[in-house]
Design a protein around this motif. Structure first.
Motif, short mmCIF file in Angstrom:
data_model
loop_
_atom_site.label_atom_id
_atom_site.label_comp_id
_atom_site.label_asym_id
_atom_site.label_seq_id
_atom_site.Cartn_x
_atom_site.Cartn_y
_atom_site.Cartn_z
N LYS A 129 1.03 -1.27 -0.26
CA LYS A 129 0.21 -0.10 -0.32
C LYS A 129 1.03 1.54 0.18
O LYS A 129 1.87 1.41 0.84
CB LYS A 129 -1.14 -0.17 1.04
CG LYS A 129 -1.59 0.71 0.68
CD LYS A 129 -2.86 1.18 2.57
CE LYS A 129 -3.20 0.22 3.37
NZ LYS A 129 -3.93 0.11 4.13
N VAL A 130 0.34 2.01 -0.88
CA VAL A 130 1.39 3.28 -1.11
C VAL A 130 0.66 4.76 -0.39
O VAL A 130 1.27 5.40 -0.48
CB VAL A 130 2.11 3.24 -2.30
CG1 VAL A 130 3.12 2.35 -2.25
CG2 VAL A 130 0.82 3.45 -3.89
N ARG A 131 -0.45 4.72 -0.37
CA ARG A 131 -1.53 5.72 -0.81
C ARG A 131 -2.73 5.40 -0.65
O ARG A 131 -3.61 4.51 -1.01
CB ARG A 131 -1.88 6.98 -1.92
CG ARG A 131 -1.86 8.07 -1.51
CD ARG A 131 -1.81 8.86 -2.96
NE ARG A 131 -2.12 8.20 -4.47
CZ ARG A 131 -1.14 8.45 -5.29
NH1 ARG A 131 -0.02 8.21 -5.07
NH2 ARG A 131 -2.09 7.36 -6.43
N THR A 132 -2.94 6.30 0.99
CA THR A 132 -4.96 5.95 0.76
C THR A 132 -5.45 7.65 0.79
O THR A 132 -4.64 8.46 1.50
CB THR A 132 -4.54 5.65 2.97
OG1 THR A 132 -4.43 4.36 2.25
CG2 THR A 132 -6.36 4.99 2.45
N SER A 133 -6.51 7.43 0.18
CA SER A 133 -6.80 8.60 0.63
C SER A 133 -8.69 9.09 0.49
O SER A 133 -8.56 7.87 0.42
CB SER A 133 -7.14 10.50 -0.66
OG SER A 133 -7.40 9.19 -1.47
N MET B 190 -13.13 5.27 0.98
CA MET B 190 -11.95 5.72 1.04
C MET B 190 -11.35 5.03 -0.16
O MET B 190 -11.58 3.79 -0.76
CB MET B 190 -11.27 4.70 1.84
CG MET B 190 -11.87 5.19 3.20
SD MET B 190 -10.86 6.39 4.12
CE MET B 190 -9.60 6.02 4.95
N LEU B 191 -10.66 5.28 -1.18
CA LEU B 191 -8.91 5.02 -2.34
C LEU B 191 -8.01 4.90 -1.17
O LEU B 191 -6.94 5.18 -0.52
CB LEU B 191 -9.51 5.59 -3.05
CG LEU B 191 -10.38 6.59 -3.84
CD1 LEU B 191 -10.28 8.13 -4.43
CD2 LEU B 191 -11.07 5.48 -5.04
N GLU B 192 -7.54 3.40 -1.91
CA GLU B 192 -6.47 2.46 -1.12
C GLU B 192 -5.67 2.79 -2.92
O GLU B 192 -6.11 1.68 -3.76
CB GLU B 192 -6.25 1.42 -0.86
CG GLU B 192 -7.00 1.57 0.44
CD GLU B 192 -6.81 0.70 1.65
OE1 GLU B 192 -6.86 -0.50 1.10
OE2 GLU B 192 -7.13 0.35 2.69
N VAL B 193 -4.22 2.75 -3.24
CA VAL B 193 -3.07 2.45 -3.96
C VAL B 193 -2.25 1.61 -3.79
O VAL B 193 -1.12 1.98 -2.87
CB VAL B 193 -2.85 3.93 -4.71
CG1 VAL B 193 -1.91 3.78 -5.37
CG2 VAL B 193 -4.25 5.11 -4.72
N TRP B 194 -2.68 0.62 -4.81
CA TRP B 194 -1.15 -0.59 -4.09
C TRP B 194 -0.17 -0.56 -4.64
O TRP B 194 -0.96 -0.25 -6.11
CB TRP B 194 -1.81 -1.91 -3.96
CG TRP B 194 -2.79 -1.84 -2.39
CD1 TRP B 194 -4.49 -1.48 -2.51
CD2 TRP B 194 -2.74 -2.75 -1.41
NE1 TRP B 194 -4.82 -1.46 -1.19
CE2 TRP B 194 -3.44 -2.14 -0.37
CE3 TRP B 194 -0.96 -3.29 -1.02
CZ2 TRP B 194 -3.68 -2.77 1.05
CZ3 TRP B 194 -1.90 -3.51 0.19
CH2 TRP B 194 -2.60 -3.50 1.27
N GLU B 195 0.52 -0.65 -4.93
CA GLU B 195 1.96 -1.06 -5.64
C GLU B 195 2.17 -2.48 -6.08
O GLU B 195 2.75 -3.17 -4.62
CB GLU B 195 3.21 0.11 -5.70
CG GLU B 195 4.33 0.48 -6.54
CD GLU B 195 4.88 1.19 -6.23
OE1 GLU B 195 4.76 2.18 -6.81
OE2 GLU B 195 5.79 1.06 -5.24
N ASN B 196 2.22 -3.26 -7.82
CA ASN B 196 3.22 -4.33 -7.37
C ASN B 196 5.08 -3.83 -6.79
O ASN B 196 5.62 -3.49 -8.24
CB ASN B 196 3.32 -4.73 -8.91
CG ASN B 196 3.44 -6.27 -8.93
OD1 ASN B 196 4.05 -6.71 -7.98
ND2 ASN B 196 2.84 -6.82 -9.76
N GLN B 197 4.80 -5.27 -6.26
CA GLN B 197 6.71 -4.94 -5.69
C GLN B 197 6.96 -6.20 -6.65
O GLN B 197 8.39 -5.95 -6.61
CB GLN B 197 6.89 -5.15 -4.51
CG GLN B 197 6.26 -4.42 -3.82
CD GLN B 197 7.03 -3.34 -3.25
OE1 GLN B 197 8.00 -3.35 -3.50
NE2 GLN B 197 6.15 -2.41 -2.94
N ASP B 198 6.85 -6.53 -7.22
CA ASP B 198 7.42 -7.62 -8.54
C ASP B 198 6.50 -7.55 -9.91
O ASP B 198 5.90 -8.53 -10.30
CB ASP B 198 7.43 -9.16 -8.14
CG ASP B 198 8.23 -10.05 -8.84
OD1 ASP B 198 9.26 -9.72 -9.07
OD2 ASP B 198 8.08 -11.63 -8.35
N PRO B 199 7.10 -6.39 -10.61
CA PRO B 199 6.09 -6.16 -11.47
C PRO B 199 7.17 -6.90 -12.61
O PRO B 199 8.67 -7.20 -13.04
CB PRO B 199 6.60 -4.68 -12.00
CG PRO B 199 8.37 -4.24 -11.25
CD PRO B 199 7.81 -5.09 -10.19
#
Length: 192
Positions: A6-10, A92-101
């Motif tokens: 998780k990189v960002r929550t707004s 709530m918006l959560e942005v998740w980033e792939n650690q293994d692209p």
């Protein structure tokens, strides 16, 4: 989801659900990590020192119970406050980033939209419309000299006896003897 971080929550900003609020009303936005002491110090200063007539507490998700706690503390300390409570859902918006692209592609992000419960509570020194949904009148104040030690104030089944009287009937009391003969305790009625 194990390869995502998780990189960002707004949270989606929503207007307060109370019509006719003054534009300078104080809104206490309670968060999960907020300290109740800090919230209450600021809110009490606004109501007592700055003479505010109204204050709004709002919180969502895990902060709902903390929001209610702050309101109850303020109602108990100040007394005579009218209350209107509104419950709703907030996105709530959560942005998740792939650690293994993938090696040949860009990083992939995943956006999650969550609907979480939210509460807004308006406290007012001035009377509010008692017909609106969620209204609670002020709790009656106890007059000076009024006995508040009764069973209704503390939730006791019966009032405590005056000092010096025993709590248990004499038949239920235990006597401790100093004699080396017995076990040291006997149940039964005490001798006067």
């Amino acid at each position: 989801m194990e390869n995502f971080r998780k990189v960002r929550t707004s949270e989606q900003e929503m207007p307060l659900p109370f019509p006719d609020l003054p534009p300078d009303v104080v809104e206490m936005k309670v968060k999960e990590g907020s300290k109740i002491r800090n919230l209450m110090n600021f809110a009490m200063a606004q109501m007592e020192l700055k003479g505010r007539r109204q204050i709004v507490f709002s919180g969502c998700g895990r902060a709902v119970t903390k929001t209610i706690t702050c309101v109850e503390i303020m109602k108990r300390k100040l007394g005579g406050l009218h209350q209107v409570t509104k419950v709703r859902y907030k996105t709530m918006l959560e942005v998740w980033e792939n650690q293994d692209p993938p090696p040949d592609g860009p990083k992939q992000n995943l956006t999650v939209h969550k609907n979480v419960p939210s509460i807004c509570i308006l406290l007012s020194r001035d009377p509010l419309d008692p017909n609106q949904t969620g209204y609670q009148p002020p709790e009656p104040r106890h007059e000076a000299g009024e006995d508040t030690s009764g069973s209704s104030a503390k939730g006791l089944k019966r009032p405590l006896p005056p000092p010096g009287e025993e709590l248990l009937p004499k038949k239920l009391q235990v006597q401790v003897s100093d004699s080396p003969r017995g076990s040291g305790t006997t149940a039964g009625q005490l001798d006067p």
